[in-house]
Design a protein around this motif. Structure first.
Motif, mmCIF file in Angstrom:
data_model
loop_
_atom_site.group_PDB
_atom_site.id
_atom_site.type_symbol
_atom_site.label_atom_id
_atom_site.label_comp_id
_atom_site.label_asym_id
_atom_site.label_seq_id
_atom_site.Cartn_x
_atom_site.Cartn_y
_atom_site.Cartn_z
ATOM 1 N N UNK A 29 18.272 -8.821 -9.688
ATOM 2 C CA UNK A 29 19.161 -8.479 -8.720
ATOM 3 C C UNK A 29 19.155 -9.367 -8.212
ATOM 4 N N UNK A 30 20.177 -9.405 -7.218
ATOM 5 C CA UNK A 30 20.379 -10.249 -6.142
ATOM 6 C C UNK A 30 19.618 -9.973 -4.563
ATOM 7 N N UNK A 31 18.707 -10.774 -4.193
ATOM 8 C CA UNK A 31 17.948 -10.355 -2.634
ATOM 9 C C UNK A 31 18.959 -9.758 -2.220
ATOM 10 N N UNK A 32 18.634 -8.824 -0.740
ATOM 11 C CA UNK A 32 19.781 -8.691 0.261
ATOM 12 C C UNK A 32 19.701 -9.260 1.562
ATOM 13 N N UNK A 33 17.880 -10.300 1.192
ATOM 14 C CA UNK A 33 17.720 -11.136 2.241
ATOM 15 C C UNK A 33 17.439 -12.323 1.931
ATOM 16 N N UNK A 34 17.932 -13.167 1.220
ATOM 17 C CA UNK A 34 17.542 -14.583 0.535
ATOM 18 C C UNK A 34 16.441 -14.649 1.853
ATOM 19 N N UNK A 37 17.525 -20.232 -1.387
ATOM 20 C CA UNK A 37 19.007 -20.230 -2.270
ATOM 21 C C UNK A 37 19.258 -19.479 -3.527
ATOM 22 N N UNK A 38 18.131 -19.475 -4.622
ATOM 23 C CA UNK A 38 18.200 -17.835 -5.235
ATOM 24 C C UNK A 38 17.069 -17.433 -5.402
ATOM 25 N N UNK A 39 17.143 -16.266 -4.990
ATOM 26 C CA UNK A 39 16.288 -15.484 -4.936
ATOM 27 C C UNK A 39 16.443 -13.946 -5.485
ATOM 28 N N UNK A 40 15.695 -14.162 -6.589
ATOM 29 C CA UNK A 40 16.180 -12.508 -7.414
ATOM 30 C C UNK A 40 14.641 -11.668 -7.469
ATOM 31 N N UNK A 41 14.768 -10.624 -7.607
ATOM 32 C CA UNK A 41 14.346 -9.829 -7.804
ATOM 33 C C UNK A 41 13.802 -8.623 -9.384
ATOM 34 N N UNK A 42 13.266 -9.027 -9.765
ATOM 35 C CA UNK A 42 13.401 -8.287 -11.635
ATOM 36 C C UNK A 42 12.769 -6.711 -11.287
ATOM 37 N N UNK A 43 13.568 -6.244 -12.046
ATOM 38 C CA UNK A 43 12.665 -4.674 -12.120
ATOM 39 C C UNK A 43 12.688 -4.251 -13.209
ATOM 40 N N UNK A 44 12.428 -2.880 -13.665
ATOM 41 C CA UNK A 44 11.481 -2.351 -15.127
ATOM 42 C C UNK A 44 13.084 -1.320 -14.426
#
Length: 75
Positions: A29-34, A37-44
């Motif tokens: 998912x996209x981070x709400x406060x990146x 430029x590209x900042x994603x969170x990976x979650x199970x």
């Protein structure tokens, strides 16, 4: 005391976040406060009580998670 999934921030993010990629039991998912430029969170997709519990994932699930991260980064 572990938080039940209905009160878990990360479970809500899995359910309602801005998904970039989802596969094999994980979502990015996209981070709400990146901070980049590209900042994603990976979650199970499944609830995990604490970050330490990820260390107890079966080897096969860890391998799937790492493949998911690599595939997401490549895309």
């Amino acid at each position: 005391m572990p938080s039940p999934p209905e009160s878990c921030l990360f479970c809500r993010l899995v359910a309602e976040g801005d998904h970039v990629h989802a596969a094999d039991g994980f979502v990015a998912i996209r981070d709400i406060n990146p901070m980049a430029e590209t900042h994603l969170l990976v979650l199970p997709e499944r609830h995990v009580d604490t970050f330490r519990d990820i260390g107890a994932f079966p080897d096969e699930e860890v391998a799937r998670m790492l493949r998911f991260v690599a595939d997401t980064a490549e895309a």
